[in-house]
Design a protein around this motif. Structure first.
Motif, PDB file in Angstrom:
ATOM      1  N   SER A  36     -10.741   0.977  -1.709  1.00 42.27           N
ATOM      2  CA  SER A  36     -10.275   2.228  -2.243  1.00 42.27           C
ATOM      3  C   SER A  36     -10.386   2.315  -3.789  1.00 42.27           C
ATOM      4  O   SER A  36      -9.661   1.500  -4.413  1.00 42.27           O
ATOM      5  N   ARG A  37     -11.041   3.348  -4.380  1.00 41.81           N
ATOM      6  CA  ARG A  37     -10.957   3.530  -5.629  1.00 41.81           C
ATOM      7  C   ARG A  37      -9.533   3.932  -6.008  1.00 41.81           C
ATOM      8  O   ARG A  37      -9.168   3.638  -7.274  1.00 41.81           O
ATOM      9  N   GLU A  38      -8.929   4.840  -5.460  1.00 39.52           N
ATOM     10  CA  GLU A  38      -7.617   5.362  -6.025  1.00 39.52           C
ATOM     11  C   GLU A  38      -6.714   3.975  -5.873  1.00 39.52           C
ATOM     12  O   GLU A  38      -5.806   3.893  -6.989  1.00 39.52           O
ATOM     13  N   ALA A  39      -6.637   3.223  -4.889  1.00 32.90           N
ATOM     14  CA  ALA A  39      -5.600   2.068  -4.930  1.00 32.90           C
ATOM     15  C   ALA A  39      -6.189   1.118  -5.985  1.00 32.90           C
ATOM     16  O   ALA A  39      -4.932   0.493  -6.650  1.00 32.90           O
TER      17      ALA A  39
ATOM     18  N   HIS B  38       0.894  -1.101  -0.153  1.00 38.44           N
ATOM     19  CA  HIS B  38       0.026   0.115  -0.015  1.00 38.44           C
ATOM     20  C   HIS B  38       0.842   1.264  -0.007  1.00 38.44           C
ATOM     21  O   HIS B  38       0.474   2.611   0.423  1.00 38.44           O
TER      22      HIS B  38
ATOM     23  N   GLY C 252      -8.503  -2.234  -1.974  1.00 39.07           N
ATOM     24  CA  GLY C 252      -8.478  -1.832  -3.147  1.00 39.07           C
ATOM     25  C   GLY C 252      -7.540  -2.498  -4.124  1.00 39.07           C
ATOM     26  O   GLY C 252      -7.553  -2.868  -5.282  1.00 39.07           O
TER      27      GLY C 252
ATOM     28  N   PHE D  31      -7.666   2.289   7.389  1.00 43.46           N
ATOM     29  CA  PHE D  31      -6.963   2.191   6.067  1.00 43.46           C
ATOM     30  C   PHE D  31      -7.123   0.866   5.597  1.00 43.46           C
ATOM     31  O   PHE D  31      -6.416   0.501   4.414  1.00 43.46           O
TER      32      PHE D  31
ATOM     33  N   TYR E   5      -0.699   4.565  -1.770  1.00 41.63           N
ATOM     34  CA  TYR E   5      -2.310   5.035  -1.697  1.00 41.63           C
ATOM     35  C   TYR E   5      -2.531   5.651  -0.344  1.00 41.63           C
ATOM     36  O   TYR E   5      -2.067   5.001   0.882  1.00 41.63           O
ATOM     37  N   THR E   6      -3.209   6.642  -0.163  1.00 35.48           N
ATOM     38  CA  THR E   6      -3.454   7.174   0.990  1.00 35.48           C
ATOM     39  C   THR E   6      -5.011   7.789   1.109  1.00 35.48           C
ATOM     40  O   THR E   6      -5.539   7.740   0.004  1.00 35.48           O
ATOM     41  N   HIS E   7      -5.179   8.543   2.322  1.00 34.63           N
ATOM     42  CA  HIS E   7      -6.423   9.108   2.497  1.00 34.63           C
ATOM     43  C   HIS E   7      -5.870  10.345   2.645  1.00 34.63           C
ATOM     44  O   HIS E   7      -5.274  10.927   3.463  1.00 34.63           O
TER      45      HIS E   7
ATOM     46  N   ASP F 299      -9.380  -0.131   3.831  1.00 36.15           N
ATOM     47  CA  ASP F 299      -9.908  -0.049   2.224  1.00 36.15           C
ATOM     48  C   ASP F 299      -8.646   0.069   1.261  1.00 36.15           C
ATOM     49  O   ASP F 299      -8.816  -0.235  -0.020  1.00 36.15           O
ATOM     50  N   ILE F 300      -7.449   0.475   1.664  1.00 35.20           N
ATOM     51  CA  ILE F 300      -6.471   0.402   0.501  1.00 35.20           C
ATOM     52  C   ILE F 300      -5.910  -0.822   0.214  1.00 35.20           C
ATOM     53  O   ILE F 300      -5.903  -0.985  -1.010  1.00 35.20           O
TER      54      ILE F 300
END
Length: 312
Positions: free
Chosen positions: A286-289, A6, A161, A155, A9-11, A157-158
């Protein structure tokens, strides 16, 4: 230890914990930090990007990563200690110098929206004789010592994802039937939204050390936290890598404490104590991850997967 899955990938606008455990280090083989520059499609692919989001880092590769609290004998370069709001983000390049000679040696990052880490330049690190490194534990030892269990909290969700992207690619565009239990709670909704329904579905389940191998086409398996190697099934299922801490959370959830009620309810009726917290909204990886992971996989250029990437 292995470079965490991960890493990137962050929030946003959330303070993050250190990326690495105290007393450990990892090496990032890819370029990191400024300068940033545009790469054409061929060069981006050579660097492992099959869809680019814009500029790519062009700083040194092979940087040594440490938890900030493990760094000694350094000082901040104040004029390079800029950040967004709650810390420094390394936007101006190396911001940590040797306390003895003032030479820039690395970059500390601890702003909101970033994992806290110090990235030391490869030319600033000299390997010296030291006590033996932590021995590599085998899977039974990792389970017995609890080394796989870490608090993922908000975290989680990272890595979810990341795992979602790996499952979608492994399915090859086919429908996926998720085994009942924690996996369907984690990925079921997202997979149903991304992949078609219908016959010929591939079954997805958990497998790994201490858990065995279920009858499934795709199995989520842990990545060794020290070596980065993926646990390998022997029954012919396709292994799908997953962060070890998230895998352990799904494979061996902590038991709930159940205590008898005293008065108020009929004899023999029990309740959870304390009552489990209800989530305010359904869990989503996570969509970004998810997008970041797909962008690093050659399969994303296939039309069916590119269509998924574009609509996410």
């Amino acid at each position: 230890m292995a470079l965490p899955i991960h890493l990137a990938y962050t929030h946003w606008e959330t303070l993050h914990p250190p990326l690495l455990e105290t007393g450990s280090y990892a090496v990032d083989p890819e370029p990191g930090g400024p300068p940033w520059r545009q790469c054409d499609e061929v060069e981006a692919a050579e660097r492992g990007w099959f869809i680019t989001f814009g500029e790519l880092p062009d700083g040194p590769s092979g940087m040594v990563l440490l938890a900030p609290g493990d760094v000694r004998g350094t000082k901040l370069i104040i004029e390079r200690a800029a950040g967004y709001c709650l810390g420094i983000d390394g936007r101006d390049g190396p911001n940590v110098a040797c306390r003895g000679c003032d030479r820039p040696v690395g970059t500390r990052i601890d702003d909101c929206g970033y994992w806290q880490v110090v990235r030391l330049g490869p030319d600033a690190v000299v390997r010296l004789p030291s006590p033996p490194e932590r021995p590599v534990m085998d899977w039974p030892e990792l389970l017995a010592t609890g080394a796989l269990w870490h608090r993922l909290s908000e975290f989680r969700d990272i890595p979810a994802g990341v795992a979602l992207a790996q499952v979608v690619v492994a399915a090859g565009g086919a429908p996926v039937e998720v085994a009942p239990g924690p996996v369907v709670e984690l990925l079921g909704r997202a997979l149903a939204a991304l992949l078609p329904a219908g016959g010929g579905a591939k079954r997805l389940d958990l497998a790994g050390p201490g858990l065995g191998e279920p009858g499934a086409d795709l199995v989520l398996v842990p990545i060794h936290p020290q070596t980065g190697d993926m646990w390998q099934p022997s029954a012919g299922a396709v292994p799908v890598p997953m962060d070890a801490a998230l895998w352990a959370e799904l494979a061996f959830p902590p038991p709930r404490t159940r205590l008898p009620m005293v008065g108020g309810l009929p004899a023999g009726v029990e309740r959870d104590d304390p009552l489990p917290r209800r989530p305010s909204h359904p869990f989503q990886p996570s969509r970004e991850a998810f997008r970041y992971t797909l962008a690093r996989m050659p399969a994303v250029r296939e039309p069916w997967l590119k269509a998924i990437f574009d609509r996410c």
